[in-house]
Structures are given as structure tokens and as C-alpha cells.
Write a protein that holds these residues in place. Structure first.
Motif, PDB file in Angstrom:
ATOM      1  N   ARG A 177      -8.070   3.588  -0.743  1.00 61.10           N
ATOM      2  CA  ARG A 177      -7.999   4.712   0.199  1.00 61.10           C
ATOM      3  C   ARG A 177      -7.371   5.926  -0.478  1.00 61.10           C
ATOM      4  O   ARG A 177      -6.497   5.793  -1.331  1.00 61.10           O
ATOM      5  CB  ARG A 177      -7.176   4.316   1.425  1.00 61.10           C
ATOM      6  CG  ARG A 177      -7.902   3.315   2.314  1.00 61.10           C
ATOM      7  CD  ARG A 177      -7.395   3.349   3.749  1.00 61.10           C
ATOM      8  NE  ARG A 177      -5.962   3.100   3.840  1.00 61.10           N
ATOM      9  CZ  ARG A 177      -5.157   3.746   4.659  1.00 61.10           C
ATOM     10  NH1 ARG A 177      -5.611   4.719   5.414  1.00 61.10           N
ATOM     11  NH2 ARG A 177      -3.870   3.434   4.719  1.00 61.10           N
TER      12      ARG A 177
ATOM     13  N   GLU B  87       0.856  -1.189   0.000  1.00 64.11           N
ATOM     14  CA  GLU B  87       0.000   0.000   0.000  1.00 64.11           C
ATOM     15  C   GLU B  87       0.891   1.239   0.000  1.00 64.11           C
ATOM     16  O   GLU B  87       1.449   1.617   1.024  1.00 64.11           O
ATOM     17  CB  GLU B  87      -0.939   0.018   1.204  1.00 64.11           C
ATOM     18  CG  GLU B  87      -2.019   1.076   1.081  1.00 64.11           C
ATOM     19  CD  GLU B  87      -3.083   0.976   2.162  1.00 64.11           C
ATOM     20  OE1 GLU B  87      -2.770   1.354   3.304  1.00 64.11           O
ATOM     21  OE2 GLU B  87      -4.203   0.524   1.865  1.00 64.11           O
TER      22      GLU B  87
ATOM     23  N   GLU C  19     -12.314   9.263   3.001  1.00 65.00           N
ATOM     24  CA  GLU C  19     -11.256   8.260   3.153  1.00 65.00           C
ATOM     25  C   GLU C  19     -11.093   7.339   1.953  1.00 65.00           C
ATOM     26  O   GLU C  19      -9.971   6.953   1.613  1.00 65.00           O
ATOM     27  CB  GLU C  19     -11.517   7.403   4.396  1.00 65.00           C
ATOM     28  CG  GLU C  19     -11.428   8.189   5.703  1.00 65.00           C
ATOM     29  CD  GLU C  19     -11.605   7.305   6.907  1.00 65.00           C
ATOM     30  OE1 GLU C  19     -11.881   6.102   6.729  1.00 65.00           O
ATOM     31  OE2 GLU C  19     -11.462   7.804   8.041  1.00 65.00           O
ATOM     32  N   VAL C  20     -12.202   6.953   1.299  1.00 68.79           N
ATOM     33  CA  VAL C  20     -12.154   5.913   0.262  1.00 68.79           C
ATOM     34  C   VAL C  20     -12.812   6.400  -1.022  1.00 68.79           C
ATOM     35  O   VAL C  20     -13.850   7.062  -0.986  1.00 68.79           O
ATOM     36  CB  VAL C  20     -12.846   4.613   0.749  1.00 68.79           C
ATOM     37  CG1 VAL C  20     -12.846   3.559  -0.356  1.00 68.79           C
ATOM     38  CG2 VAL C  20     -12.149   4.067   1.991  1.00 68.79           C
TER      39      VAL C  20
END
Length: 508
Positions: A365, A209, A287-288
Motif C-alpha cells: 500500500r 505495517e 492505493e497499491v
């Protein structure tokens, strides 16, 4: 003696048979007292006996009731157990007996036989599991060996082809080199598919990530496939939603692999047509971001009854597809598995002869800072960058030595060659080098052992594995041995150049 203190039966007899004069006699009163005490004691004992009998009867009734309940429960348990046993699959020749009302002994005997049978099955399962694990290990070792055996000579072919293409050659030879280059790229793609699939099957793929620009990634994928599309007269269209966040967090390498697989497939099966890549935003919060990604082509299409089969390993929609277009039939399997790791699903809409559309959704994200990376040039190499660097090349295959020497000499690198890990260790201990290029699979002493022994003396010198062993287990073992970096054969010259420069601190 007071008549009120006498037992009522004794008082009744005295009143009936005795005179007042008799009652005045002292000795007679003592006698009457003794008789009265006997009457009183008899009544007390009678009451105690009656109370005790009542308690015993109640306790007996309770115990008897509990025994009845336990017997009933035992019978119910036996009935359920018999019912469960009758549903069991018993070994051939061991029929389930007819159980009667009093069948505990028969039941226990039958259960003991079944327990023995289950233990035998468990042992067979353990044995089968060990065999399967050994087979998986053998498959992994086989893939590692075959990867090495195929990539080693392929490295020589790739290197020589690249070197020849850089020289002045006649037009006819130039065309032959282009054909050779195409065949090499095709062979490399097949090998990479097989190794990627092996890695995914073994559960060794872990998603990273990091911050990346999704829109930029898609644009780069389009640019990378542009030349191949133009060769088949196909146009690539790119549709990107401006509302998609500039920075997202995810495994850009694996996401790029998914998109590259889909775009490569679309181009492969489309002639004189259009491939459309779409990236649009479905929704987002703080956030997403949820995105829709699709790759649509106007190619040969897929019949509805074949659309699920194409996601199975080594399968293509038509048996003639492999002969005409090539491929392992693993690209879409790898794509599907990688998307599943991201919690997504690949879907397809298509009709035979009318093109195909592959699409999926991806939740990532939102990032807030771009990770700064050094952008390496890919087209030009500064011949002065590596000039004067002293490199120990540990390689046993003569053709690969020749190819590596040609590149390293062009870059002004001073090279010393060792034919195996033991000679490499001896030359390292006797000489002075800035960097070591280490093959892993060699006779006498392999690259892992040689590196481990070098690390006992010097923990700082950069060691780059220049190897045809490309499986995940080889990489993990190489890192454990103390190797700093990894270049897979057949190697990209620019990749090797920049890794040498990076570890020798020659990059600005």
C-alpha cells in the motif's frame, strides 16, 4: 299420502297391488309411511356406506403407495450404504461380509464394529497429536536452552574481540582479530537462521505495517554488504526505478531480511563478479504499488534439477557447498516463508556455472507520511552521554560480567553487580538505581521472577533484558514480566549504549 314423496320401489308396488280405496284408510297410510321411511333410511345408509368404502379404499391405496416408496428408499439407502462400506478400508482380519437382500441386522453389526474401530483410530490420533505438541514444545525449549548456552560464551568472545580491536595491537594480531571477527559473525548468522526458522515454523511471525522508504531500504542493504562484496572482488550494482513511490506501507524489517538473505547469498557464491539488485515498478493505482524485485549474480549457478530443493530446509544445491561456503541451508527457506506471508512467491532462473537470478513481486500500500524516528549514530559514542548513570547489572556468568563492566566503565556508568535474581532484588530494594540490566536465565532466581517482584515495588524503573535467550517465547515472557526492552547477547555495544540512553532519557 302424496305418491311423489314415496320411494320409487314402494310406489311401484302400491300401483301394482293396491286399490285407491285401500290408500284412503288412515291406519294403512301410517303403515305405508313407516315402510317408506325404512326404504329412505336404507338408501341413505347405503350411500353412506358406499362413500365410506370409497374413502377407505383411497386412503388405503395412498398408505400402501407410501409404504412401497419407503421400502424402495430404504433398499436404495442400504445399497448405497453397502457400496460405501465396500469402499472402506477395514482393519486387518475384519473382512466385509456379503450382504443379501434382507441384511439390516448384518449391516448394523458391521457398522458397530467399524464405529468402534474409528473411535480407536481417533483416540490414537489424539494421542499422536499430544505427542507431537509435546515434541514441538520440547524442540522450542531445546532451542531456547541451546541458544542461551551458545550465546552466553559467545557474548564474551564478541565483547573481548571488539575491545581488543579498539586498542593498539601489532599487525599480526590485528589480522588474527579480523579472522576471529569473521568467524564470530558466521556463527551468529547460523544461530539467527535457526531461531528465525523456529519462529516461522511455530507461526509466531506477525507482519507489521509501517511507513518506510523502499528505495532507501534497498540502498542501505547494498551499503551494508558492500565491504563483504569487496573482499571477494565482487561489485554490487543497484538499479532502482524512480517511479516507485517514496513512501510505502509494510514490514520493512522482514522485507529487508528477505533482500539481505538474497544479496548475502549472491555475494557468498560469487567471486570476482557482479551482483545486481533491481527494483522496478510494474503498476500502481491510488492505493497499491506492485513492484518487481530481483537479485542476480554471476556466481556458481544452480543446476535446473536442484532449483526446487534449495527451498527445502537444511538443503543446498550441492553437498560440497556447505563445506566450501558454509551456511545452514535455511536462508532461502526463511526467505520463501516470509514472502508467502506477504502473498508473494520466490522464483529462480539459473544455469550451473552461469550465475543465478532470484526474483519476486511485492504489492504494498502507498503511504502518505513518513513516521519520524530517531536516527541513532552507529560509528561514534559520546563518552559523556551516560556519565553518572547508576546501573544494577544482574548477571551470573563471570566473563559476561567482565565484558559488560568494560563497556559500561568506558561510558562513565556506575555499576553494581548481582550474581543472580535474588541478590539483584535485594540490592534493588536496598539501593538506588537509574536502570537495571537483567539476565533471564540464572540460578536461585531467574530474571523473570526478579523483575516481577521488582515491579511490585517500582513500576517505573527501566529494566532491560541483557540475555542470550532470544526465542519469541522468551521475549513474550519477558514483556509479561514487566521488562521494558531487550538486548540479545552477543550484544552490539552501540545498541546497548543507545537503549540505556533512551530509557534514561539521555538522548536529545
Amino acid at each position: 299420502m302424496d305418491a311423489n314423496n314415496l320411494h320409487k320401489l314402494l310406489a311401484r308396488q302400491i300401483n301394482k297391488h293396491l286399490t285407491e280405496e285401500c290408500l284412503q284408510h288412515d291406519r294403512f297410510q301410517q303403515f305405508l309411511k313407516a315402510v317408506n321411511d325404512s326404504y329412505q333410511n336404507f338408501d341413505r345408509d347405503k350411500e353412506l356406506f358406499e362413500h365410506s368404502s370409497f374413502l377407505n379404499e383411497r386412503e388405503y391405496a395412498n398408505i400402501n403407495q407410501k409404504l412401497k416408496e419407503e421400502i424402495s428408499q430404504r433398499r436404495q439407502s442400504e445399497e448405497k450404504l453397502i457400496e460405501a462400506i465396500q469402499s472402506l478400508k477395514t482393519p486387518e482380519g475384519d473382512e466385509i461380509p456379503e450382504f443379501g437382500p434382507e441384511n439390516l441386522v448384518t449391516l448394523v453389526d458391521f457398522l458397530q464394529r467399524q464405529i468402534g474401530h474409528r473411535k480407536q483410530i481417533e483416540q490414537e490420533l489424539r494421542t499422536a497429536k499430544e505427542i507431537a505438541e509435546n515434541a514441538t514444545l520440547a524442540k522450542s525449549e531445546f532451542l531456547s536452552m541451546m541458544s542461551h548456552e551458545i550465546r552466553t560464551p559467545l557474548n564474551g568472545i564478541v565483547g573481548m574481540t571488539y575491545l581488543m580491536s579498539q586498542e593498539e595491537v601489532p599487525p599480526g594480531l590485528s589480522e588474527n582479530l579480523k579472522t576471529l571477527q569473521f568467524s564470530i559473525e558466521h556463527l551468529q548468522a547460523l544461530i539467527n537462521d535457526i531461531l528465525d526458522f523456529s519462529k516461522i515454523e511455530a507461526g509466531k511471525v506477525e507482519l507489521e505495517e509501517t511507513n518506510f522508504d523502499f528505495k532507501h531500504l534497498v540502498s542501505n542493504i547494498k551499503r551494508a554488504h558492500q565491504f563483504k562484496a569487496e573482499e571477494s572482488g565482487t561489485r554490487i550494482k543497484l538499479m532502482i526505478d524512480d517511479d516507485i513511490p517514496d513512501i510505502l506501507m509494510g514490514d520493512s524489517l522482514r522485507i529487508g531480511q528477505v533482500l539481505s538473505n538474497l544479496v548475502s547469498n549472491a555475494i557468498k557464491f560469487t567471486k570476482q563478479g557482479t551482483v545486481t539488485i533491481e527494483l522496478s515498478l510494474l503498476k500502481k493505482d491510488d492505493e497499491v504499488a506492485s513492484m518487481y524485485v530481483s537479485v542476480q549474480d554471476t556466481g556458481i549457478g544452480i543446476a535446473p534439477e536442484k532449483q526446487q530443493a534449495i527451498f527445502e530446509m537444511f538443503t543446498q544445491a550441492n553437498s560440497a557447498t556447505t563445506r566450501k561456503f558454509g551456511g545452514t541451508g535455511l536462508g532461502l527457506v526463511i526467505t520463501k516463508r516470509l514472502l508467502e506471508l506477504h502473498g508473494s512467491t520466490i522464483e529462480v532462473e539459473s544455469q550451473e556455472g552461469k550465475g543465478a537470478k532470484f526474483f519476486f513481486t511485492l504489492d504494498l500500500r502507498i503511504g502518505y507520511a513518513v513516521k519520524q524516528t530517531y536516527n541513532l549514530p552507529t560509528d561514534t559514542i559520546n563518552d559523556q552521554t551516560l556519565k553518572g548513570i547508576r546501573v544494577l547489572l544482574v548477571e551470573d556468568y563471570p566473563v559476561n560480567v567482565k565484558v559488560a563492566l568494560k563497556f559500561l566503565s568506558r561510558w562513565g556508568v556506575s555499576v553494581d553487580v548481582a550474581e543472580n535474581g535474588l541478590i539483584g532484588l535485594e540490592k534493588f530494594l536496598a539501593g538506588s538505581y537509574d536502570l537495571i540490566l537483567m539476565d533471564l536465565q540464572m540460578p536461585v532466581m531467574d530474571g523473570y521472577t526478579s523483575t516481577q517482584q521488582i515491579r511490585e515495588t517500582d513500576s517505573q524503573i527501566p529494566v532491560i533484558a541483557l540475555t542470550a535467550s532470544a526465542t519469541y517465547s522468551n521475549r513474550d515472557r519477558a514483556i509479561s514480566a514487566g521488562i521494558n526492552d531487550y538486548v540479545t547477547k552477543p550484544f552490539n555495544p552501540n545498541d546497548l549504549f543507545h537503549k540505556i540512553a533512551k530509557h534514561c532519557q539521555r538522548l536529545n
